[in-house]
Scaffold this motif. Structure first.
Motif, PDB file in Angstrom:
ATOM      1  N   ALA A 177       2.419   1.163  -8.109  1.00 55.88           N
ATOM      2  CA  ALA A 177       1.561   1.114  -6.916  1.00 55.88           C
ATOM      3  C   ALA A 177       0.115   1.380  -7.298  1.00 55.88           C
ATOM      4  O   ALA A 177      -0.185   2.266  -8.095  1.00 55.88           O
ATOM      5  CB  ALA A 177       2.033   2.150  -5.905  1.00 55.88           C
ATOM      6  N   ARG A 178      -0.791   0.610  -6.713  1.00 58.47           N
ATOM      7  CA  ARG A 178      -2.220   0.812  -6.954  1.00 58.47           C
ATOM      8  C   ARG A 178      -2.713   2.063  -6.207  1.00 58.47           C
ATOM      9  O   ARG A 178      -2.075   2.517  -5.245  1.00 58.47           O
ATOM     10  CB  ARG A 178      -3.008  -0.406  -6.496  1.00 58.47           C
ATOM     11  CG  ARG A 178      -2.802  -1.654  -7.354  1.00 58.47           C
ATOM     12  CD  ARG A 178      -3.703  -2.776  -6.883  1.00 58.47           C
ATOM     13  NE  ARG A 178      -3.484  -4.000  -7.651  1.00 58.47           N
ATOM     14  CZ  ARG A 178      -4.102  -4.298  -8.792  1.00 58.47           C
ATOM     15  NH1 ARG A 178      -4.989  -3.446  -9.291  1.00 58.47           N
ATOM     16  NH2 ARG A 178      -3.861  -5.432  -9.411  1.00 58.47           N
TER      17      ARG A 178
ATOM     18  N   LYS B 151      -4.925   2.365  -4.021  1.00 56.69           N
ATOM     19  CA  LYS B 151      -5.172   2.151  -2.587  1.00 56.69           C
ATOM     20  C   LYS B 151      -3.930   2.452  -1.755  1.00 56.69           C
ATOM     21  O   LYS B 151      -4.047   2.857  -0.590  1.00 56.69           O
ATOM     22  CB  LYS B 151      -5.658   0.728  -2.334  1.00 56.69           C
ATOM     23  CG  LYS B 151      -4.638  -0.366  -2.600  1.00 56.69           C
ATOM     24  CD  LYS B 151      -5.212  -1.740  -2.306  1.00 56.69           C
ATOM     25  CE  LYS B 151      -4.186  -2.843  -2.530  1.00 56.69           C
ATOM     26  NZ  LYS B 151      -4.749  -4.194  -2.251  1.00 56.69           N
ATOM     27  N   LEU B 152      -2.742   2.255  -2.320  1.00 50.79           N
ATOM     28  CA  LEU B 152      -1.517   2.578  -1.585  1.00 50.79           C
ATOM     29  C   LEU B 152      -1.379   4.086  -1.387  1.00 50.79           C
ATOM     30  O   LEU B 152      -0.825   4.540  -0.373  1.00 50.79           O
ATOM     31  CB  LEU B 152      -0.295   2.025  -2.315  1.00 50.79           C
ATOM     32  CG  LEU B 152      -0.087   0.514  -2.232  1.00 50.79           C
ATOM     33  CD1 LEU B 152       1.151   0.100  -3.016  1.00 50.79           C
ATOM     34  CD2 LEU B 152       0.038   0.063  -0.786  1.00 50.79           C
TER      35      LEU B 152
ATOM     36  N   ASN C 147      -4.068   4.929   1.374  1.00 53.33           N
ATOM     37  CA  ASN C 147      -3.799   4.348   2.697  1.00 53.33           C
ATOM     38  C   ASN C 147      -2.441   4.725   3.264  1.00 53.33           C
ATOM     39  O   ASN C 147      -2.301   4.908   4.472  1.00 53.33           O
ATOM     40  CB  ASN C 147      -3.898   2.814   2.626  1.00 53.33           C
ATOM     41  CG  ASN C 147      -5.306   2.350   2.270  1.00 53.33           C
ATOM     42  OD1 ASN C 147      -6.293   3.056   2.502  1.00 53.33           O
ATOM     43  ND2 ASN C 147      -5.406   1.154   1.704  1.00 53.33           N
ATOM     44  N   GLU C 148      -1.425   4.814   2.368  1.00 52.93           N
ATOM     45  CA  GLU C 148      -0.058   5.023   2.854  1.00 52.93           C
ATOM     46  C   GLU C 148       0.663   6.193   2.190  1.00 52.93           C
ATOM     47  O   GLU C 148       1.821   6.452   2.510  1.00 52.93           O
ATOM     48  CB  GLU C 148       0.758   3.735   2.634  1.00 52.93           C
ATOM     49  CG  GLU C 148       0.143   2.502   3.284  1.00 52.93           C
ATOM     50  CD  GLU C 148       0.913   1.242   2.949  1.00 52.93           C
ATOM     51  OE1 GLU C 148       2.143   1.327   2.752  1.00 52.93           O
ATOM     52  OE2 GLU C 148       0.294   0.158   2.872  1.00 52.93           O
TER      53      GLU C 148
ATOM     54  N   ASP D 127       3.710  -8.950  -4.052  1.00 50.52           N
ATOM     55  CA  ASP D 127       2.748  -7.974  -3.560  1.00 50.52           C
ATOM     56  C   ASP D 127       1.909  -7.428  -4.711  1.00 50.52           C
ATOM     57  O   ASP D 127       2.375  -6.628  -5.526  1.00 50.52           O
ATOM     58  CB  ASP D 127       3.488  -6.832  -2.849  1.00 50.52           C
ATOM     59  CG  ASP D 127       2.543  -5.924  -2.083  1.00 50.52           C
ATOM     60  OD1 ASP D 127       1.318  -6.126  -2.199  1.00 50.52           O
ATOM     61  OD2 ASP D 127       3.028  -5.024  -1.378  1.00 50.52           O
ATOM     62  N   SER D 128       0.638  -7.826  -4.786  1.00 50.19           N
ATOM     63  CA  SER D 128      -0.245  -7.372  -5.869  1.00 50.19           C
ATOM     64  C   SER D 128      -0.604  -5.896  -5.752  1.00 50.19           C
ATOM     65  O   SER D 128      -1.175  -5.322  -6.680  1.00 50.19           O
ATOM     66  CB  SER D 128      -1.531  -8.203  -5.880  1.00 50.19           C
ATOM     67  OG  SER D 128      -2.250  -8.032  -4.672  1.00 50.19           O
ATOM     68  N   SER D 129      -0.289  -5.281  -4.613  1.00 50.31           N
ATOM     69  CA  SER D 129      -0.526  -3.844  -4.467  1.00 50.31           C
ATOM     70  C   SER D 129       0.342  -3.036  -5.419  1.00 50.31           C
ATOM     71  O   SER D 129       0.072  -1.856  -5.661  1.00 50.31           O
ATOM     72  CB  SER D 129      -0.251  -3.408  -3.021  1.00 50.31           C
ATOM     73  OG  SER D 129      -1.128  -4.046  -2.123  1.00 50.31           O
ATOM     74  N   TYR D 130       1.380  -3.668  -5.954  1.00 51.89           N
ATOM     75  CA  TYR D 130       2.266  -3.007  -6.921  1.00 51.89           C
ATOM     76  C   TYR D 130       2.080  -3.584  -8.327  1.00 51.89           C
ATOM     77  O   TYR D 130       2.992  -3.555  -9.140  1.00 51.89           O
ATOM     78  CB  TYR D 130       3.725  -3.155  -6.486  1.00 51.89           C
ATOM     79  CG  TYR D 130       4.087  -2.284  -5.314  1.00 51.89           C
ATOM     80  CD1 TYR D 130       4.495  -0.970  -5.492  1.00 51.89           C
ATOM     81  CD2 TYR D 130       3.987  -2.773  -4.011  1.00 51.89           C
ATOM     82  CE1 TYR D 130       4.816  -0.164  -4.405  1.00 51.89           C
ATOM     83  CE2 TYR D 130       4.304  -1.988  -2.919  1.00 51.89           C
ATOM     84  CZ  TYR D 130       4.723  -0.683  -3.130  1.00 51.89           C
ATOM     85  OH  TYR D 130       5.026   0.106  -2.050  1.00 51.89           O
TER      86      TYR D 130
ATOM     87  N   SER E 185      -0.428  -2.541 -10.576  1.00 53.53           N
ATOM     88  CA  SER E 185      -1.495  -1.695 -11.106  1.00 53.53           C
ATOM     89  C   SER E 185      -1.419  -1.496 -12.615  1.00 53.53           C
ATOM     90  O   SER E 185      -2.443  -1.371 -13.277  1.00 53.53           O
ATOM     91  CB  SER E 185      -1.460  -0.324 -10.414  1.00 53.53           C
ATOM     92  OG  SER E 185      -2.544   0.479 -10.823  1.00 53.53           O
TER      93      SER E 185
ATOM     94  N   HIS F  83      -7.632   1.107 -10.286  1.00 53.36           N
ATOM     95  CA  HIS F  83      -6.576   1.437 -11.234  1.00 53.36           C
ATOM     96  C   HIS F  83      -6.587   2.926 -11.536  1.00 53.36           C
ATOM     97  O   HIS F  83      -7.589   3.616 -11.307  1.00 53.36           O
ATOM     98  CB  HIS F  83      -6.756   0.672 -12.545  1.00 53.36           C
ATOM     99  CG  HIS F  83      -6.349  -0.762 -12.484  1.00 53.36           C
ATOM    100  ND1 HIS F  83      -5.038  -1.172 -12.488  1.00 53.36           N
ATOM    101  CD2 HIS F  83      -7.097  -1.895 -12.423  1.00 53.36           C
ATOM    102  CE1 HIS F  83      -4.987  -2.492 -12.434  1.00 53.36           C
ATOM    103  NE2 HIS F  83      -6.226  -2.957 -12.387  1.00 53.36           N
TER     104      HIS F  83
END
Length: 267
Positions: A129-130, A132-133, A136-137, A149-152, A154, A198
Motif C-alpha cells: 500500500a502506498r 496515501k492509503l 486517507n484510509e 489498483d496502483s494504490s498497492y 508502492s 513512497h
C-alpha cells in the motif's frame, strides 16, 4: 564467514569471498528492509507529511525527472536516425562510430526499460500500500498480486529505479560526471519520500535493483562485444567510443578553446 571443519572438528572464521559476499549482501538487504518496514517507514512518512507546502512543491517538480517516459521516448526516437545515418555512409571510421553510438543508445534504453519491467512485475507481486492509503484510509500493509489498483504498487519505487538506471548507465560513458549523476539520482529518489509517494524502503530497493540490473546489462553487452570491452577485470569503452570521445574533444577545442590537457583522454 564461520565454517565447520569436519577434519579438525572446529569452527573456522573465514573472510567472505565471491559468492559469500553476494549472499551477505542479500541477507543484509532483507534485514534492512524488515527494519525499515517495521520501524522507520511509517514514522518518516508522517514526518514528511508535516513539511512546508512550498518545500513539497519544489520536490514535486524534481520528482518528475524519475519518469521513464522522459528517457525511453527520446532514446527510441533517436536510435532510428542513427541507424539510418549509418546506412547512408560508406564503410569507414565514421560508420563504425555510428554503429557504436547506436549500441550505446540501445544500452541506456535497455537499462531503463529492463529495470522498469522488473519493478512493475515486483509491484504487482508484492502489492504494498502506498503512503496515501495510510493517510486517507489508515491502511498500512500488503495485498499481493493486486493488478489493477496502483494504490498497492508502492514497493519498489519505479521513479527511483529509473533515475538510478539512467544515471549509472550514462556514467559508464562519462565517468567524470559520476558524482554529479549520483547526487541527481539521490535527490530524485529522495523526492519520492518527501512528497509521500513512497516509503523509504521503496526507494532503497528500487535504487538497489537499478544498480544490479544496469551492472548486469553492462556485463552482458561486454561479453557479446557490444559497446564495452572487459580487459584485466575492468570495463572500457570499445575503440569507436574512444574515437568519438576524441572527436568531441577536438570539436570543443576548436570551438571553445578548452585546455590542451583535456585532449587525449576519455571522458
Amino acid at each position: 564467514m564461520i565454517r565447520w571443519n569436519r577434519k579438525s572438528r572446529t569452527l573456522i572464521l573465514q573472510l567472505p569471498r565471491g559468492r559469500d559476499y553476494r549472499v551477505l549482501c542479500v541477507v543484509g538487504m532483507l534485514v534492512a528492509i524488515n527494519v525499515l518496514v517495521s520501524y522507520i517507514d511509517l514514522p518518516l512518512a508522517e514526518a514528511m507529511k508535516q513539511l512546508d507546502a512550498g518545500i513539497v512543491d519544489i520536490f514535486r517538480k524534481i520528482t518528475k525527472a524519475g519518469d521513464s517516459k522522459y528517457y525511453l521516448i527520446p532514446l527510441a526516437l533517436v536510435l532510428p536516425f542513427i541507424l539510418a545515418a549509418r546506412q547512408a555512409i560508406l564503410p569507414g571510421s565514421v560508420r563504425r562510430i555510428l554503429s557504436w553510438l547506436a549500441g550505446a543508445v540501445s544500452f541506456i534504453f535497455a537499462a531503463v526499460a529492463a529495470g522498469g519491467l522488473l519493478i512493475n512485475l515486483l509491484k504487482i507481486i508484492i502489492g504494498r500500500a502506498r503512503p496515501k492509503l495510510w493517510f486517507n484510509e489508515g491502511i498500512y500493509g500488503f495485498a499481493p498480486f493486486t493488478l489493477a489498483d496502483s494504490s498497492y504498487h508502492s514497493f519498489p519505487s519505479g521513479h527511483s529505479n529509473t533515475i538510478v538506471c539512467f544515471a549509472l548507465a550514462l556514467s559508464f560513458f562519462v565517468p567524470r560526471w559520476r558524482v554529479f549523476l549520483v547526487l541527481v539520482a539521490f535527490t530524485v529518489a529522495l523526492s519520492r519520500v518527501i512528497i509521500t509517494a513512497h516509503f523509504l524502503s521503496d526507494i532503497l530497493v528500487g535504487g538497489l535493483l537499478g544498480l544490479a540490473t544496469t551492472y548486469w546489462l553492462r556485463d552482458v553487452y561486454a561479453r557479446r562485444g557490444w559497446v564495452f570491452v572487459k580487459r584485466r577485470g575492468s570495463y572500457q569503452l570499445q575503440a569507436p567510443g574512444y574515437l568519438l570521445g576524441q572527436k568531441i574533444k577536438a570539436l570543443l577545442w576548436d570551438r571553445f578553446g578548452l585546455p590542451d590537457g583535456a585532449r587525449g583522454k576519455l571522458p
